[in-house]
Design an enzyme around this catalytic site. Structure first.
Site, PDB file in Angstrom:
ATOM      1  N   TYR A   1      -2.062  -1.136  10.375  1.00 12.52           N
ATOM      2  CA  TYR A   1      -2.074  -1.380   8.924  1.00 12.52           C
ATOM      3  C   TYR A   1      -0.756  -0.933   8.297  1.00 12.52           C
ATOM      4  O   TYR A   1      -0.109  -1.691   7.575  1.00 12.52           O
ATOM      5  CB  TYR A   1      -3.259  -0.620   8.318  1.00 12.52           C
ATOM      6  CG  TYR A   1      -3.445  -0.806   6.833  1.00 12.52           C
ATOM      7  CD1 TYR A   1      -3.950  -1.996   6.323  1.00 12.52           C
ATOM      8  CD2 TYR A   1      -3.145   0.220   5.936  1.00 12.52           C
ATOM      9  CE1 TYR A   1      -4.143  -2.165   4.954  1.00 12.52           C
ATOM     10  CE2 TYR A   1      -3.332   0.063   4.566  1.00 12.52           C
ATOM     11  CZ  TYR A   1      -3.837  -1.129   4.086  1.00 12.52           C
ATOM     12  OH  TYR A   1      -4.023  -1.292   2.723  1.00 12.52           O
ATOM     13  N   SER A  13       0.860  -1.195   0.000  1.00 12.53           N
ATOM     14  CA  SER A  13       0.000   0.000   0.000  1.00 12.53           C
ATOM     15  C   SER A  13       0.884   1.228   0.000  1.00 12.53           C
ATOM     16  O   SER A  13       2.069   1.147   0.350  1.00 12.53           O
ATOM     17  CB  SER A  13      -0.855  -0.013   1.268  1.00 12.53           C
ATOM     18  OG  SER A  13      -1.522   1.215   1.444  1.00 12.53           O
TER      19      SER A  13
HETATM   20  N1  LIG Z   1      -8.713  -0.444  -0.800  1.00 12.37           N
HETATM   21  C1  LIG Z   1      -7.655   0.378  -0.808  1.00 12.37           C
HETATM   22  O1  LIG Z   1      -7.787   1.618  -0.840  1.00 12.37           O
HETATM   23  C2  LIG Z   1      -6.253  -0.198  -0.793  1.00 12.37           C
HETATM   24  C3  LIG Z   1      -5.175   0.644  -1.021  1.00 12.37           C
HETATM   25  C4  LIG Z   1      -3.881   0.120  -1.028  1.00 12.37           C
HETATM   26  C5  LIG Z   1      -3.701  -1.232  -0.795  1.00 12.37           C
HETATM   27  N2  LIG Z   1      -4.765  -2.036  -0.563  1.00 12.37           N
HETATM   28  C6  LIG Z   1      -4.511  -3.452  -0.326  1.00 12.37           C
HETATM   29  O2  LIG Z   1      -5.066  -4.190  -1.389  1.00 12.37           O
HETATM   30  C7  LIG Z   1      -5.492  -5.470  -0.913  1.00 12.37           C
HETATM   31  C8  LIG Z   1      -6.958  -5.665  -1.262  1.00 12.37           C
HETATM   32  O3  LIG Z   1      -7.695  -4.620  -0.640  1.00 12.37           O
HETATM   33  P1  LIG Z   1      -9.251  -4.382  -0.937  1.00 12.37           P
HETATM   34  O4  LIG Z   1      -9.567  -3.001  -0.547  1.00 12.37           O
HETATM   35  O5  LIG Z   1      -9.569  -4.841  -2.290  1.00 12.37           O
HETATM   36  O6  LIG Z   1      -9.900  -5.369   0.158  1.00 12.37           O
HETATM   37  P2  LIG Z   1     -11.356  -5.940   0.288  1.00 12.37           P
HETATM   38  O7  LIG Z   1     -11.712  -5.852   1.727  1.00 12.37           O
HETATM   39  O8  LIG Z   1     -12.305  -5.329  -0.701  1.00 12.37           O
HETATM   40  O9  LIG Z   1     -11.153  -7.487  -0.125  1.00 12.37           O
HETATM   41  C9  LIG Z   1     -10.285  -8.288   0.622  1.00 12.37           C
HETATM   42  C10 LIG Z   1     -10.569  -9.753   0.278  1.00 12.37           C
HETATM   43  O10 LIG Z   1      -9.677 -10.533   1.062  1.00 12.37           O
HETATM   44  C11 LIG Z   1     -10.381 -11.618   1.647  1.00 12.37           C
HETATM   45  N3  LIG Z   1      -9.719 -11.997   2.899  1.00 12.37           N
HETATM   46  C12 LIG Z   1      -9.674 -11.295   4.060  1.00 12.37           C
HETATM   47  N4  LIG Z   1      -8.975 -11.975   4.984  1.00 12.37           N
HETATM   48  C13 LIG Z   1      -8.554 -13.129   4.394  1.00 12.37           C
HETATM   49  C14 LIG Z   1      -7.800 -14.244   4.843  1.00 12.37           C
HETATM   50  N5  LIG Z   1      -7.353 -14.332   6.097  1.00 12.37           N
HETATM   51  N6  LIG Z   1      -7.562 -15.255   3.979  1.00 12.37           N
HETATM   52  C15 LIG Z   1      -8.040 -15.187   2.698  1.00 12.37           C
HETATM   53  N7  LIG Z   1      -8.782 -14.175   2.233  1.00 12.37           N
HETATM   54  C16 LIG Z   1      -9.039 -13.144   3.078  1.00 12.37           C
HETATM   55  C17 LIG Z   1     -11.793 -11.085   1.873  1.00 12.37           C
HETATM   56  O11 LIG Z   1     -12.731 -12.149   1.964  1.00 12.37           O
HETATM   57  C18 LIG Z   1     -11.998 -10.209   0.644  1.00 12.37           C
HETATM   58  O12 LIG Z   1     -12.536 -10.940  -0.435  1.00 12.37           O
HETATM   59  C19 LIG Z   1      -5.217  -5.474   0.585  1.00 12.37           C
HETATM   60  O13 LIG Z   1      -3.984  -6.087   0.856  1.00 12.37           O
HETATM   61  C20 LIG Z   1      -5.159  -4.005   0.915  1.00 12.37           C
HETATM   62  O14 LIG Z   1      -4.422  -3.731   2.065  1.00 12.37           O
HETATM   63  C21 LIG Z   1      -6.041  -1.553  -0.558  1.00 12.37           C
END
Ligand SMILES: NC(=O)c1ccc[n+]([C@@H]2O[C@H](COP(=O)([O-])OP(=O)(O)OC[C@H]3O[C@@H](n4cnc5c(N)ncnc54)[C@H](O)[C@@H]3O)[C@@H](O)[C@H]2O)c1
Length: 386
Positions: free
Chosen positions: A274, A261
């Site tokens: 985080y 991130s």
């Molecule tokens: N959303 C943002 O703004 C953002 C920004 C930068 C980085 N990220 C990173 O991108 C990645 C995805 O984020 P997102 O916003 O799409 O998340 P999200 O919450 O929309 O989706 C996360 C998915 O991970 C699954 N999950 C959660 N815990 C799990 C586990 N223990 N084992 C297997 N699956 C699991 C959930 O069921 C879900 O389908 C994450 O690593 C997040 O930190 C997100």
């Protein structure tokens, strides 16, 4: 010199995949008119030399192969004989029908082909960034395992993609990335059905924000377990298979990519659990990259900016926009739109990050075979590296 262990089947499969792909994307098959061909590779046992075995297999395979890309699938661990199917896609490979093809020139290789015929695993692939990554990888010709705790969501997405493609292009597998047993079972299934994995995207992540003065330890540990330890566990079980795929040719590049991130590159106010975990994944990325380079496994991180259109931010009930409005985090904001505009204004390029932006970074990392251990920002200029 390495030797087979008692985990024979799970060692043979990646070796065969490595042998048939042999670092040049695809087994190439000459003219062969039989509907299916049985090729006896001989038997191997615990203690046999891997290098010597691979040499014998290579000779036998060379006798009927030349230059067409086919998709290998390894199936049938329950049978006394390991069955190795070939096809131009997963379904053909499983039926072993691909070898009946009469082929011409090897297909040309363009930038969009970077992941074509690759086997990919995307953890957290059922929704959000993961779902977008899954859709793009399938569009670019990869076979994708949608690995998520939310099995129903993963299956729904796989069904949709397979229905659209009219062949099997994705499969759902339930996994909890915080559990060694669960990740091992997932890898065993992928190896049993596909022989190995070329691209492992460690994307599953969670966020619990909160002040260091008041945050419960269990919330801190929950975030650390999924976002940091989960990446360690996934790499631990993916790397040995990838190393075996590389062994026959020593030219078989595979990729492990963690979705970190922008909060892995700079601190995040009242969001330490985080940011700490995401910084940590970059430390792991650099360290794993140093170790795994000898197996041609590249390990890199992608650092996206805020995915403002994704469920984490935009969910109408529990999304961050709603939460931040309620908490008064953005001074003067009277609506969700005000909160959104405030976050967009922090980005020099004026908008949130999308999965289309993230996939470009992933394709770059896979295509680039002269880089490892990097953290690639995709933040619209919000974070600039020194
Ligand atoms: N959303 C943002 O703004 C953002 C920004 C930068 C980085 N990220 C990173 O991108 C990645 C995805 O984020 P997102 O916003 O799409 O998340 P999200 O919450 O929309 O989706 C996360 C998915 O991970 C699954 N999950 C959660 N815990 C799990 C586990 N223990 N084992 C297997 N699956 C699991 C959930 O069921 C879900 O389908 C994450 O690593 C997040 O930190 C997100």
């Amino acid at each position: 010199m390495s030797t087979f262990t008692d985990n024979l089947a799970f060692e043979i499969a990646p070796l065969l995949r490595g042998l048939t792909f042999d670092g040049k994307k695809g087994l190439i098959v000459h003219r062969c008119e039989a509907k299916s061909v049985a090729l006896n590779l001989g038997s191997v046992g615990e203690g046999d030399s891997i290098e010597e075995t691979v040499k014998v297999w290579r000779q036998k395979l060379d006798e009927f192969t030349s230059t067409y890309r086919l998709w290998p699938a390894v199936i049938g661990f329950d049978h006394p004989d390991l069955q190795f199917g070939l096809g131009t896609n997963y379904d053909e490979a499983v039926r072993g029908e691909g070898v009946s093809m009469v082929v011409g020139l090897a297909p040309s290789f363009t930038r969009d082909d970077v992941v074509r015929d690759s086997v990919a695993i995307v953890t957290g692939g059922a929704q959000g960034f993961g779902e977008g990554i899954v859709r793009s990888l399938v569009e670019y010709g990869a076979f994708v395992w949608i690995a998520d705790m939310n099995e129903a969501g993963a299956k729904k997405l796989a069904d949709e993609l397979n229905w659209e493609a009219c062949i099997t292009v994705a499969k759902a597998v339930q996994v909890n990335v915080t559990s060694e047993e669960s990740v091992k079972a997932m890898m065993d299934r992928v190896v049993a059905e596909c022989g190995g994995v070329d691209l492992f995207i460690s994307n599953a992540g969670v966020l619990r924000s909160g002040s260091v003065k008041t945050m419960d330890l269990k919330d801190f540990q929950f975030v650390t377990d999924v976002d940091y330890t989960g990446f360690f566990i996934c790499t631990k079980f993916a790397a040995p298979t990838m190393a075996l795929q590389n062994l026959p040719s020593r030219a078989y590049y595979t990729d492990i990519i963690t979705i970190s991130s922008k909060s892995g590159l700079e601190g995040s106010n009242k969001n330490g659990a985080y940011a700490g975990a995401k910084f940590g994944t970059i430390g792991l990325t650099q360290s794993f990259a140093l170790e795994l380079v000898e197996d041609n496994i590249k390990v890199n991180a992608v650092c996206p900016g805020n995915f403002l259109d994704g469920p984490l931010w935009s969910d109408p009930e529990k999304g961050l926009f709603v939460q931040y409005l309620a908490a008064g985090k953005v001074p003067g904001a009277k609506s969700v739109e005000d909160v959104r505009r405030s976050y967009e204004s922090k980005v020099p390029m004026g908008r949130g990050c999308t999965t289309a932006d993230v996939i470009k970074a992933i394709l770059y990392i896979v295509e680039q075979t002269y880089e490892t251990g990097q953290a690639v920002p995709v933040t619209g200029g919000q974070v600039m590296l020194n």
